[in-house]
Design a protein around this motif. Structure first.
Motif, PDB file in Angstrom:
ATOM      1  N   GLU A   1       1.787   3.746  -1.961  1.00 22.75           N
ATOM      2  CA  GLU A   1       1.378   4.189  -3.299  1.00 22.75           C
ATOM      3  C   GLU A   1       2.479   4.928  -4.046  1.00 22.75           C
ATOM      4  O   GLU A   1       2.642   4.743  -5.255  1.00 22.75           O
ATOM      5  CB  GLU A   1       0.146   5.094  -3.187  1.00 22.75           C
ATOM      6  CG  GLU A   1      -1.148   4.343  -2.974  1.00 22.75           C
ATOM      7  CD  GLU A   1      -2.351   5.208  -3.246  1.00 22.75           C
ATOM      8  OE1 GLU A   1      -3.244   4.760  -3.979  1.00 22.75           O
ATOM      9  OE2 GLU A   1      -2.400   6.340  -2.733  1.00 22.75           O
TER      10      GLU A   1
ATOM     11  N   ASN B   1      -4.556   2.309  -4.047  1.00 30.60           N
ATOM     12  CA  ASN B   1      -5.087   1.755  -2.798  1.00 30.60           C
ATOM     13  C   ASN B   1      -6.608   1.757  -2.766  1.00 30.60           C
ATOM     14  O   ASN B   1      -7.229   0.883  -2.156  1.00 30.60           O
ATOM     15  CB  ASN B   1      -4.550   2.538  -1.603  1.00 30.60           C
ATOM     16  CG  ASN B   1      -3.084   2.278  -1.349  1.00 30.60           C
ATOM     17  OD1 ASN B   1      -2.467   1.440  -2.018  1.00 30.60           O
ATOM     18  ND2 ASN B   1      -2.496   2.985  -0.399  1.00 30.60           N
TER      19      ASN B   1
ATOM     20  N   THR C   1       0.807  -1.223   0.000  1.00 28.63           N
ATOM     21  CA  THR C   1       0.000   0.000   0.000  1.00 28.63           C
ATOM     22  C   THR C   1       0.837   1.269   0.000  1.00 28.63           C
ATOM     23  O   THR C   1       0.306   2.357   0.208  1.00 28.63           O
ATOM     24  CB  THR C   1      -0.936   0.003   1.219  1.00 28.63           C
ATOM     25  OG1 THR C   1      -0.159  -0.144   2.418  1.00 28.63           O
ATOM     26  CG2 THR C   1      -1.958  -1.115   1.137  1.00 28.63           C
TER      27      THR C   1
END
Length: 524
Positions: A75, A89, A73
């Protein structure tokens, strides 16, 4: 359909996939043997009995891109390295703070929430060749350092377990070597419906079977044994073919193969191990597709949908089944110029079943910074044989000594992915026929494996989140046959606590060698 660009980028994979042929039903007369029911049995001290698991391997041939399935996660970093194939995400199915699932795997979520699905991060082989042929063979044999590789690890497992069924191991569309070379040859089929004798020169199949059975019934030589066991296998597969399912599977080759496996297990004919090949090539060098459509999305949906339907179809039998995915290697961290990924190293593994420590991501994720990679690849932090050893010793009924015969020259580490059979008593409504066919494992409760120590995070009083750091220091890649980091005993005298910060959120991590989770930095 495999895109032309992908074929061009990996001719090795394309040639191998188009030419693969494996011995199936036609070779049964020359290859079927039967172990005596009084052969080598399960070897724990006889104090308590339990029914063992059936081990089902699902081979994701071509190299599974775990970073597109179990997605970090972070990003900023993922967008930087993955460009066109980056998954935001907001589209992920939440697993924990650090990872989310690709949305096409949505049918995995009920298993995850029921704690019947686990993920093991950056698992893999000790080799790093990036060759389909070399690595898939080595993974199937699992006998690194052995000069004479004649048997696959599943065949060796069944030799140790010593089950007497004529169909103790079955390959469904299987082209791996995991099943071959043992004392009892596997039954390899494309579909159980097509596994039968054909009529020859006007003689009906049942007449041929009767003739073979009668003419060989008085003989005791090896050919007679093979012929009689062929007839036994035909009869038992026919029994399985009669099993009907009302469950809706994906309308794919993989879905049909899982439906066949469910029929085999419900028939109660003594199947102990099944090798399924996912029908499709995961060698996605180009044009992986979008979140809504394309090669990767359709394959992931098939993967999750097939296993989910399999679980529903088995019902109570699911309590004695372990499904584990197998691949030769992962993919590169960075996207290539063809909107795909090239051959890599470490990958994630899915493990599903009634005896899984599920709802958790296991393993030690090494990180995605360049300094944390190995030639651009995710580092393997745990050898895949450690997971398989845990499945065989905790669920499938052999001892650590037996596992050493299955995986020579290897010392497994404790991953704590699997529960022991003693932790999952057999349900009262478990079918007697299936229970009898699988037999019992005798084990000594005093000799059960002990879980590795786990360091827990201590939250600060305000603005905190929960975090669970890796139980052991991050493994470094090694040239040895077992890239394993060994857990050190945890004592109060050598614990320390660090404070980690990310986007204004603070957590405290305590352990013998504490490290901040991915995306967090140590607060000085």
């Amino acid at each position: 359909m495999i895109p032309d660009d992908a074929i061009k980028n990996c001719p090795e994979g394309r040639e191998g996939f188009s030419r693969r042929q494996f011995l199936r039903g036609a070779a049964l007369f020359g290859g079927m043997t039967v172990l005596s029911a009084s052969g080598i049995r399960y070897t724990f001290a006889a104090t308590t009995n339990e029914v063992p698991d059936v081990v089902v391997t699902l081979v994701l041939r071509g190299g599974f891109d775990s970073l597109s399935a179990v997605v970090p996660t972070d990003e900023n970093l993922m967008r930087k390295v993955r460009g066109e194939i980056f998954i935001p995400n907001s589209s992920l199915l939440p697993l924990d703070r650090e990872f989310g699932l690709h949305p096409a795997l949505k049918k995995f979520m009920p298993l995850w929430e029921a704690k019947e699905l686990a993920i093991v991060n950056t698992l893999g082989a000790p080799t790093h060749s990036r060759s389909h042929f070399d690595d898939i063979s080595d993974v199937a044999y699992a006998a690194y350092g052995e000069k004479d590789k004649r048997s696959g690890w599943i065949a060796r497992f069944l030799d140790v377990a010593g089950n007497g069924s004529a169909v103790q191991s079955v390959g469904i569309g299987s082209t791996t070597r995991q099943l071959i070379g043992g004392k009892a040859a596997p039954v390899n089929v494309e579909s159980i419906i097509n596994f039968r004798l054909d009529s020859v020169f006007g003689y009906k199949a049942e007449d041929l079977a009767g003739f073979i059975d009668e003419t060989h019934g008085r003989w005791t030589n090896i050919w007679a044994t093979q012929a009689k066991s062929t007839i036994a296998a035909l009869d038992q597969i026919a029994m399985a073919s009669a099993q009907k399912s009302v469950v809706t599977y994906p309308n794919t080759g993989t879905g049909n193969r899982f439906r066949d496996v469910a029929a085999l297990l419900k028939a109660g004919i003594g199947v102990r191990a099944v090798d399924i090949e996912f029908q499709g090539d995961w060698d996605m060098h180009a044009n992986m597709g979008t979140l809504d459509d394309g090669w990767l999305t359709s394959y992931l949906a098939d993967l999750a949908g097939s296993i989910s339907a399999f679980r529903e179809d088995l019902g109570v039998l699911w309590s004695r089944v372990t499904v584990v995915t197998v691949t030769e290697f992962g993919r590169r961290v960075s996207q290539n110029q063809s909107a795909g990924t090239d051959h890599g190293w470490g990958s994630s593994t899915f493990v599903a079943g009634g005896g899984v420590n599920g709802g958790k991501i296991h393993g030690r994720f090494p990180g995605l910074d360049n300094k944390q990679l190995k030639d651009g690849d995710l580092v393997v932090t745990a050898d895949y044989r450690s997971l398989l050893s845990e499945i065989l010793t905790r669920r499938a009924g052999i001892t650590a000594e037996g596992a050493a015969q299955v995986f020579p020259n290897f010392r497994p580490e404790v991953l704590s992915v699997m529960k022991h059979l003693s932790e999952t008593p057999l349900p009262e409504n478990f079918p007697t026929r299936v229970q009898t066919a699988l037999g019992n494992v005798a084990y000594d409760p005093d000799k059960l494996p002990i879980a590795a120590p786990v360091a827990s995070a201590t939250p600060t009083p305000t603005n905190t989140v929960e975090a669970t750091p890796s139980p052991t220091p991050t493994a470094k890649p090694s040239n040895s046959s077992s890239p394993v980091a060994t857990a050190s005993p945890t004592t109060k005298s050598n614990k320390k606590t660090i404070t980690c910060v990310k986007n204004g959120k603070t957590i405290r991590v305590t352990g013998t060698n504490p490290k901040c989770p991915t995306g967090y930095k140590i607060k000085k």
